[in-house]
Scaffold this motif. Structure first.
Motif, mmCIF file in Angstrom:
data_model
loop_
_atom_site.group_PDB
_atom_site.id
_atom_site.type_symbol
_atom_site.label_atom_id
_atom_site.label_comp_id
_atom_site.label_asym_id
_atom_site.label_seq_id
_atom_site.Cartn_x
_atom_site.Cartn_y
_atom_site.Cartn_z
ATOM 1 N N LYS A 1 2.063 -12.944 -2.971
ATOM 2 C CA LYS A 1 0.836 -12.166 -3.152
ATOM 3 C C LYS A 1 -0.070 -12.346 -1.936
ATOM 4 O O LYS A 1 -0.091 -13.409 -1.294
ATOM 5 C CB LYS A 1 0.097 -12.603 -4.412
ATOM 6 N N ASP B 1 -1.929 -2.484 -0.175
ATOM 7 C CA ASP B 1 -1.252 -2.556 -1.464
ATOM 8 C C ASP B 1 -0.039 -1.633 -1.488
ATOM 9 O O ASP B 1 1.026 -1.999 -2.001
ATOM 10 C CB ASP B 1 -2.224 -2.185 -2.584
ATOM 11 N N GLY C 1 2.470 -3.428 -3.769
ATOM 12 C CA GLY C 1 1.582 -3.828 -4.862
ATOM 13 C C GLY C 1 1.297 -5.311 -4.921
ATOM 14 O O GLY C 1 1.239 -5.891 -6.005
ATOM 15 N N ARG C 2 1.066 -5.934 -3.755
ATOM 16 C CA ARG C 2 0.887 -7.389 -3.730
ATOM 17 C C ARG C 2 -0.550 -7.842 -3.469
ATOM 18 O O ARG C 2 -0.805 -9.035 -3.353
ATOM 19 C CB ARG C 2 1.812 -7.999 -2.668
ATOM 20 N N GLN D 1 -0.686 -0.659 -7.430
ATOM 21 C CA GLN D 1 -1.055 -1.285 -8.700
ATOM 22 C C GLN D 1 -1.958 -0.353 -9.493
ATOM 23 O O GLN D 1 -2.906 0.220 -8.942
ATOM 24 C CB GLN D 1 -1.766 -2.619 -8.444
ATOM 25 N N LYS D 2 -1.657 -0.199 -10.759
ATOM 26 C CA LYS D 2 -2.404 0.703 -11.620
ATOM 27 C C LYS D 2 -3.111 -0.073 -12.724
ATOM 28 O O LYS D 2 -2.516 -0.954 -13.326
ATOM 29 C CB LYS D 2 -1.472 1.750 -12.229
ATOM 30 N N PRO E 1 -5.744 -2.717 -7.802
ATOM 31 C CA PRO E 1 -5.552 -4.149 -7.580
ATOM 32 C C PRO E 1 -6.632 -4.973 -8.291
ATOM 33 O O PRO E 1 -7.777 -4.517 -8.423
ATOM 34 C CB PRO E 1 -5.673 -4.290 -6.054
#
Length: 290
Positions: free
Chosen positions: A80, A104, A109-110, A174-175, A178
């Motif tokens: 991450k 992201d 998505g991290r 990311q949803k 983030p």
């Protein structure tokens, strides 16, 4: 218990990609940037963590957050990528939304966005922030980020942050967006701020006993705001001292509801960042057993 590492990256630290790659190989769950925009040559702010009250000279040498994390992302696959913390009020919110979403997107998505309002008046004022309004500006910026990330046509009209209907991309992977963790320390104000508008809390130096006291209060306040307290993340940033944090300390944090400890690789500021990461690597195995 997840173990993250905070890296105060300077020109002396070496390649951010190599540092992040080693952190991932050693099993750290996350790697975090450290930010200060500048250190004015003249200031009256007292820095409580130094013997003479002076702001560490290293703060003027810190690498730019988004560049550091982009290089780290390109050199890794799963660790991450955290801002720890981004002084959000000092940044244009539309530019921040684009930079964060781009990172992201390309990292898969991290991103974890840790944000704070800052304690250094002179730095904030140089960067165009009215110091007394920095917390309101931070809250409005967080609200605006979520709108920019989730709406095709975004608009925001706060007291400080304002923009008309506009379209901006890319959108984050990311949803809905983030996670935004609040780096704030004073419990008189921090607890309610976290409960009101953050996705979690990441104070520095919070003890296990204080975590046990404050986390239930945040969850109760979150319910009052109509939010789901079970969705909040709790991390604590710690400087390593001697054998701390011990296995017992980590267990106490876990019992209090903390899911991540972020340790500072302080030596990276003045020397080889890879070696600084390796020096604290035993904490990863210790945390994995908790």
């Amino acid at each position: 218990m997840k173990m993250g590492v905070s890296v105060p990256l300077t020109a002396a630290s070496g390649d951010p990609g190599a540092i992040a790659h080693e952190a991932e190989n050693l099993g750290f769950e996350s790697i975090w940037s450290v930010e200060h925009s500048c250190v004015p040559s003249s200031y009256t702010t007292h820095y409580p963590r130094s013997a003479d009250g002076k702001v560490p000279a290293m703060y003027a040498q810190l690498a730019e957050t988004w560049v550091m994390l982009a290089i780290a992302a390109a050199a890794t696959k799963q660790i991450k990528l955290g801002t720890g913390v981004l002084l959000l009020a000092q940044h244009n919110v539309i530019e921040t939304a684009r930079a964060a979403a781009t990172l992201d997107l390309y990292s898969g998505g991290r991103l974890i966005l840790g944000v704070g309002a800052g304690w250094f008046r002179e730095e904030a004022e140089v960067m165009g922030v009215r110091f007394e309004q920095r917390w309101k500006q931070l809250r409005e910026s967080v609200e605006a980020l979520r709108i920019l990330w989730t709406q095709e046509e975004a608009r925001y009209a706060g007291d400080i942050i304002k923009f008309p209907a506009l379209r901006v991309g890319p959108k984050p992977v990311q949803k809905p967006c983030p996670p935004i963790l609040l780096g704030a320390h004073d419990p008189k104000y921090a607890l309610r701020r976290v409960a009101r508008y953050a996705d979690g809390w990441m104070p520095g130096g919070l003890s296990p006993d204080k975590a046990m006291e404050f986390i239930p209060q945040i969850k109760r306040m979150a319910r009052e705001y109509g939010r789901d307290p079970g969705q909040l993340q709790f991390s604590v940033a710690l400087a390593t001292r001697g054998d701390e944090p011990t296995a017992d300390t980590l267990k106490r944090y876990q019992s209090a509801g903390v899911s991540r400890i972020i340790v500072m690789a302080t030596a990276a500021a003045s020397g080889d960042g890879v070696e600084a990461i390796r020096a604290i690597a035993p904490l990863v195995e210790r945390a994995a057993k908790v």
